[in-house]
Design an enzyme around this catalytic site. Structure first.
Site, mmCIF file in Angstrom:
data_model
loop_
_atom_site.group_PDB
_atom_site.id
_atom_site.type_symbol
_atom_site.label_atom_id
_atom_site.label_comp_id
_atom_site.label_asym_id
_atom_site.label_seq_id
_atom_site.Cartn_x
_atom_site.Cartn_y
_atom_site.Cartn_z
ATOM 1 N N GLY A 48 0.824 -1.211 0.000
ATOM 2 C CA GLY A 48 0.000 0.000 0.000
ATOM 3 C C GLY A 48 0.858 1.262 0.000
ATOM 4 N N GLU A 81 -7.050 -0.319 1.286
ATOM 5 C CA GLU A 81 -7.593 -1.164 2.366
ATOM 6 C C GLU A 81 -6.479 -2.120 2.754
ATOM 7 O OE1 GLU A 81 -10.425 -0.567 3.675
ATOM 8 O OE2 GLU A 81 -11.328 0.744 2.191
ATOM 9 N N CYS A 130 -7.826 -9.637 7.063
ATOM 10 C CA CYS A 130 -7.301 -8.362 7.559
ATOM 11 C C CYS A 130 -7.889 -8.089 8.936
ATOM 12 C CB CYS A 130 -7.660 -7.250 6.589
ATOM 13 S SG CYS A 130 -9.420 -7.200 6.217
HETATM 14 P P1 NAD Z 1 0.052 -8.109 -1.024
HETATM 15 O O1 NAD Z 1 0.104 -6.680 -0.637
HETATM 16 O O2 NAD Z 1 1.325 -8.854 -1.114
HETATM 17 O O3 NAD Z 1 -0.661 -8.282 -2.436
HETATM 18 C C1 NAD Z 1 -1.931 -7.764 -2.703
HETATM 19 C C2 NAD Z 1 -2.068 -7.490 -4.188
HETATM 20 O O4 NAD Z 1 -1.130 -6.483 -4.552
HETATM 21 C C3 NAD Z 1 -1.762 -8.700 -5.082
HETATM 22 O O5 NAD Z 1 -2.672 -8.712 -6.166
HETATM 23 C C4 NAD Z 1 -0.356 -8.415 -5.571
HETATM 24 O O6 NAD Z 1 -0.061 -8.997 -6.804
HETATM 25 C C5 NAD Z 1 -0.382 -6.897 -5.686
HETATM 26 N N1 NAD Z 1 0.938 -6.242 -5.639
HETATM 27 C C6 NAD Z 1 2.044 -6.653 -4.977
HETATM 28 N N2 NAD Z 1 3.065 -5.785 -5.207
HETATM 29 C C7 NAD Z 1 2.585 -4.808 -6.002
HETATM 30 C C8 NAD Z 1 3.144 -3.624 -6.578
HETATM 31 N N3 NAD Z 1 4.418 -3.281 -6.386
HETATM 32 N N4 NAD Z 1 2.344 -2.840 -7.349
HETATM 33 C C9 NAD Z 1 1.050 -3.174 -7.554
HETATM 34 N N5 NAD Z 1 0.470 -4.281 -7.053
HETATM 35 C C10 NAD Z 1 1.218 -5.088 -6.282
HETATM 36 O O7 NAD Z 1 -0.942 -8.782 0.016
HETATM 37 P P2 NAD Z 1 -1.322 -10.301 0.207
HETATM 38 O O8 NAD Z 1 -0.286 -10.977 1.012
HETATM 39 O O9 NAD Z 1 -1.724 -10.890 -1.100
HETATM 40 O O10 NAD Z 1 -2.655 -10.113 1.068
HETATM 41 C C11 NAD Z 1 -2.648 -10.009 2.423
HETATM 42 C C12 NAD Z 1 -2.768 -8.562 2.878
HETATM 43 O O11 NAD Z 1 -3.991 -7.992 2.443
HETATM 44 C C13 NAD Z 1 -2.804 -8.474 4.403
HETATM 45 O O12 NAD Z 1 -2.011 -7.403 4.798
HETATM 46 C C14 NAD Z 1 -4.266 -8.190 4.702
HETATM 47 O O13 NAD Z 1 -4.496 -7.574 5.939
HETATM 48 C C15 NAD Z 1 -4.631 -7.341 3.543
HETATM 49 N N6 NAD Z 1 -6.093 -7.297 3.358
HETATM 50 C C16 NAD Z 1 -6.754 -6.149 3.699
HETATM 51 C C17 NAD Z 1 -8.145 -6.082 3.590
HETATM 52 C C18 NAD Z 1 -8.882 -4.830 3.971
HETATM 53 O O14 NAD Z 1 -10.035 -4.684 3.547
HETATM 54 N N7 NAD Z 1 -8.315 -3.942 4.750
HETATM 55 C C19 NAD Z 1 -8.845 -7.195 3.111
HETATM 56 C C20 NAD Z 1 -8.138 -8.344 2.759
HETATM 57 C C21 NAD Z 1 -6.750 -8.386 2.891
#
Ligand code: NAD
Length: 489
Positions: free
Chosen positions: A236, A253, A287
């Site tokens: 993020g 999020e 999350c």
């Molecule tokens: P992640 O951040 O590794 O990946 C999430 C998405 O981002 C994937 O589609 C990934 O391919 C993409 N991504 C990764 N690097 C990127 C970049 N440099 N540029 C653009 N896109 C990129 O997360 P994860 O491990 O897949 O998911 C778990 C995380 O998601 C946990 O931190 C969890 O808390 C969070 N989450 C939050 C919510 C919410 O509503 N707050 C809901 C579900 C999950």
């Protein structure tokens, strides 16, 4: 429509299934048994470029389609999801390793979300107000942003798709969804259902691939006007920085390290049930999972024993008889094991679990034994970092004030929960806890699709999805002033 996971999962671009421009594929591993489930298109910048071009071609006509008609079309997609709920759940279960029963429930949540936004086509309210000038009328109308870039996590894959696609489309945007690399087939089947429902080509494009290769070009694309991201706080931050360069509207999020307080007057049976669900259901991959359990000193020892007893009874596996399944991939599992090992060297006591399950049933999959830890400082790395797995830490607190202070002593602020029969404690906690969601006497999770969800501090950037609040993300308000001249009547 026959629903099976194909051997190769392509992109959906301009209404057509397409491999990546480079022709590259990557293996999607079944987390329940370590085998290759399918291959997924390994897309990159060129594929994002094509998807954006398709979206740009399709968006003006979609924006000109009356919102009620857009809603009717989204409703057809929802009907397709309802007709194929069991098959969608089968795909979700196969990709994530969660039970069919849980996947079916998650698909039901996605359907509810779709129903909600399909009906929003009949509202999409602006407002009318007064003017300080005679014969002048003031109002706001909602307008589409244009092209929406949607990036999602894999933990609840069909819900994550629905949470973003439905509000983006009802507002009149065309969208590019970058699917989570661990759940390509769920996004793909949603594309298939949308196609069969008659969604015009190019209105929804689904691009498969890894974050840095396929996600980042979407974030950086000058024509993407709104970026909505669900994922880790770490990614993020990257997205906020990149999108900030071109001042793009974004919704983040992100993660959580959510506190659940057990007071001395709580119904301890009910509290232990909800701690177990909050920490371990969906293998802790929420999350909103409850990973910091703050227990009043006077009931700490008793509650700890109750919890351990419950955890011993948990069944781990991918069937409907099990309580939770594997974590999504081996890399995530290894990160959790390393974090637990580091905590142990700093004095953490493992009350249960802490290890990969290596018996004959679980060995090939990515299973972590439900892990309960104590004797950890609130400032230790494991207290402050989200692990996104079936891991919870117990903390001993003396009273309400200490519980509240510890609940708030976190870089995150997504959800929180308190178990108490005392109305004063419950209301004070709801008022003072620094989170976007707070629950009394249940779990740290359980948000509903018509309610705004999101966090404070490092859990997000302050936006809220879904609910009607998501409409503010996917549309721009325009002020309209109408002036009349009574002399011309
Ligand atoms: P992640 O951040 O590794 O990946 C999430 C998405 O981002 C994937 O589609 C990934 O391919 C993409 N991504 C990764 N690097 C990127 C970049 N440099 N540029 C653009 N896109 C990129 O997360 P994860 O491990 O897949 O998911 C778990 C995380 O998601 C946990 O931190 C969890 O808390 C969070 N989450 C939050 C919510 C919410 O509503 N707050 C809901 C579900 C999950």
């Amino acid at each position: 429509m026959v629903i099976n996971i194909p051997e190769r999962i392509p992109n959906w671009i301009d209404g057509k299934q397409q491999p990546a421009q480079t022709g590259a594929w990557f293996d999607k591993i079944n987390p329940a048994n370590g085998s290759v489930l399918c291959q997924s298109a390994r897309s990159g910048k060129a594929d994002i470029e094509n998807a954006v071009l398709a979206a740009k071609r399709a968006q003006p006509q979609w924006a000109d389609t009356p919102p009620v008609q857009r809603g009717l079309l989204l409703h057809k997609i929802v009907m397709g999801m309802m007709a194929h709920q069991a098959e969608i759940a089968q795909i979700v279960a196969a990709e994530t390793g969660k039970s069919h029963k849980d996947a079916f429930g998650e698909t039901g949540g996605a359907i509810q979300c779709g129903l909600f936004y399909a009906s929003e086509g009949q509202r999409l309210y602006g407002k009318t107000t007064t003017s300080g000038t005679a014969h002048k009328y003031a109002m706001t109308v909602r307008q589409p942003v244009g092209i929406a870039g949607l990036i999602i996590a894999a933990n609840t894959p069909i819900a994550n798709v629905a949470w973003k696609v439905f509000p983006a489309l009802i507002c009149g945007n065309a969208a590019i969804l970058k699917a989570a690399e661990d759940t390509p087939a769920t996004a793909w089947i949603f594309g298939e259902i949308a196609q069969v429902a008659g969604l015009p080509s190019g209105v929804l494009n689904i691009v498969q691939g890894f974050g840095p290769e396929a996600g980042q070009p979407l974030v950086e694309h000058a024509d993407v006007g709104i970026l909505s991201f669900t994922g880790s706080t770490e990614v993020g931050r990257i997205i906020q920085r990149l999108a900030g360069e071109r001042l793009t509207k974004i919704s983040l999020e992100l993660g959580g390290k959510n506190p659940l307080v057990v007071c001395d007057d709580a119904d301890l049976e009910n509290a232990s049930k909800w701690v177990t669900l909050s920490a371990f259901s969906n293998a802790g991959q929420r999350c909103a999972s409850g990973s910091r359990i703050l227990i009043f000193d006077s009931v700490y020892d008793q509650f700890r024993e109750m919890l351990i007893e419950r955890i011993r009874r948990l069944k781990i596996g991918a069937t409907d008889e099990d309580d939770f399944g594997p974590v999504i991939n081996e890399g995530q599992l290894n990160n959790m094991l390393k974090a637990i090992k580091r905590a142990k060297t700093q004095g953490a006591v493992i009350l249960h679990g802490g290890e990969r399950l290596m018996d004959s049933i679980h060995r090939a999959g990515f299973y972590l034994s439900p892990t309960l830890i104590e004797n950890v400082s609130p400032t230790a790395e494991i207290s402050c970092t989200e692990l996104f797995g079936p891991i919870a830490i117990l903390y001993r607190v003396q009273n309400f004030e200490e519980a509240l202070a510890l609940a708030n002593d976190s870089p995150y602020g997504l959800t929180a929960c308190i178990h108490t029969c005392n109305l004063h404690r419950a209301i004070r906690f709801c008022d003072k806890v620094q989170t976007g969601v707070v629950v009394v006497n249940a779990g740290t999770y359980g948000s509903e699709p018509h309610m705004p969800f999101g966090g404070v501090k490092q859990s997000g950037n302050g936006t809220r999805e879904p609910g009607t609040e998501a409409l503010d993300i996917y549309s721009n308000l325009k002020d309209v002033y109408l002036n009349i001249d009574p002399a011309q009547l």
